[in-house]
Scaffold this motif. Sequence first.
Motif, mmCIF file in Angstrom:
data_model
loop_
_atom_site.group_PDB
_atom_site.id
_atom_site.type_symbol
_atom_site.label_atom_id
_atom_site.label_comp_id
_atom_site.label_asym_id
_atom_site.label_seq_id
_atom_site.Cartn_x
_atom_site.Cartn_y
_atom_site.Cartn_z
ATOM 1 N N VAL A 128 7.426 4.085 -2.670
ATOM 2 C CA VAL A 128 7.607 3.351 -1.372
ATOM 3 C C VAL A 128 6.165 3.175 -0.924
ATOM 4 C CG1 VAL A 128 8.852 3.739 0.718
ATOM 5 C CG2 VAL A 128 9.858 4.745 -1.469
ATOM 6 N N THR A 129 6.063 2.009 -0.341
ATOM 7 C CA THR A 129 5.172 1.295 0.454
ATOM 8 C C THR A 129 5.054 1.927 1.723
ATOM 9 O OG1 THR A 129 5.963 -0.625 1.146
ATOM 10 C CG2 THR A 129 5.054 -0.585 -0.956
ATOM 11 N N THR A 130 3.905 1.769 2.531
ATOM 12 C CA THR A 130 3.817 2.207 3.825
ATOM 13 C C THR A 130 4.752 1.264 4.905
ATOM 14 O OG1 THR A 130 1.772 0.958 3.986
ATOM 15 C CG2 THR A 130 1.477 3.098 3.804
ATOM 16 N N GLY A 141 -3.080 11.177 4.542
ATOM 17 C CA GLY A 141 -2.697 9.920 5.158
ATOM 18 C C GLY A 141 -3.479 8.592 4.968
ATOM 19 N N MET A 142 -4.084 8.852 3.621
ATOM 20 C CA MET A 142 -4.825 7.322 3.146
ATOM 21 C C MET A 142 -3.904 6.456 2.546
ATOM 22 S SD MET A 142 -8.271 8.908 1.206
ATOM 23 C CE MET A 142 -7.328 9.535 0.191
ATOM 24 N N ARG A 182 0.836 -1.259 0.066
ATOM 25 C CA ARG A 182 -0.119 -0.081 -0.108
ATOM 26 C C ARG A 182 0.851 1.373 -0.200
ATOM 27 N NH1 ARG A 182 -5.817 -0.597 -0.094
ATOM 28 N NH2 ARG A 182 -6.135 -2.955 0.025
ATOM 29 N N ILE A 183 0.467 2.311 -0.667
ATOM 30 C CA ILE A 183 1.018 3.415 -0.669
ATOM 31 C C ILE A 183 0.256 4.750 -0.092
ATOM 32 C CG2 ILE A 183 2.126 5.331 -2.313
ATOM 33 C CD1 ILE A 183 2.485 3.022 -4.252
#
Length: 269
Positions: free
Chosen positions: A146-148, A56-57, A50-51
Amino acid sequence: MSKKRKKISLIVFAAAFLLFLAGTFISRPTVHSESIKEVMKDAVLHEHARIGFIGGMEVNPAVISAYTVTAIILIAALILRFTVIPKFKYVPGKIQTLLEEAVGLFQGMARTNSPDRNKFLSAYIFAAGAYIFIGTIFELLGLQAVTTHGESIALPAPLADINGAIAMGVMSYSVILIEGIVGNKVRGAVQALKDFSLPISMSFRLFGALLSGALVTELVYYFFGLSFGLPVIVGVLFTLIHALIQAYVLTMLVSVFHGEATELHHGHA
């Protein structure tokens, strides 16, 4: 082609083949941190990749790809409109010929399959075809995000996500339904509503075709750890083939069903 050029071409081809072959034996096997089942599942559902987005979603990577592809198309359209199109000549150049052929292709498709009402249809299928084609080959750029979780991933094709495919299918069906109502009143609405499964079939056909190419590429990268050039060749070929085929299939389906919904039935004297 002269004999000298043929010899040079053969030498270059042989050198490239030997380079790939040498790379195959020199390369070390890839050590995978996850099973092929997890790799395939994440390629479909994007549960872990997830990105972070505005506010902040956490969104799927395909959402970022969709916005990026849309921006690319809009910027390219503006550049062409204000720099290339005003310089069109009676004897066209290469860029003008390419643009005219592309526009003529979709206009001809719209007029052939929907002779009674096709002005908006030709514009829509041109835009949809461009979005599908550019969106599919977009993954070849390998743009990183970059993912979370702090991992780096390559942005996928927008329509390789089921949500993007459903959005395209529903939007295409909405065009058919609205144009049918505007052009053919109740008869057009009934004709369009008869094909109530159309958005589902178009969505899953588009999603399945694009996803199959992505999964095949994932399999090649996963199992051919010693391969030096095969994954690149397979990935490029599958992407280009799917880009062309799916752009043609969806635009053809939309124009055919649009023609059925907007067909005028004249009474006999």
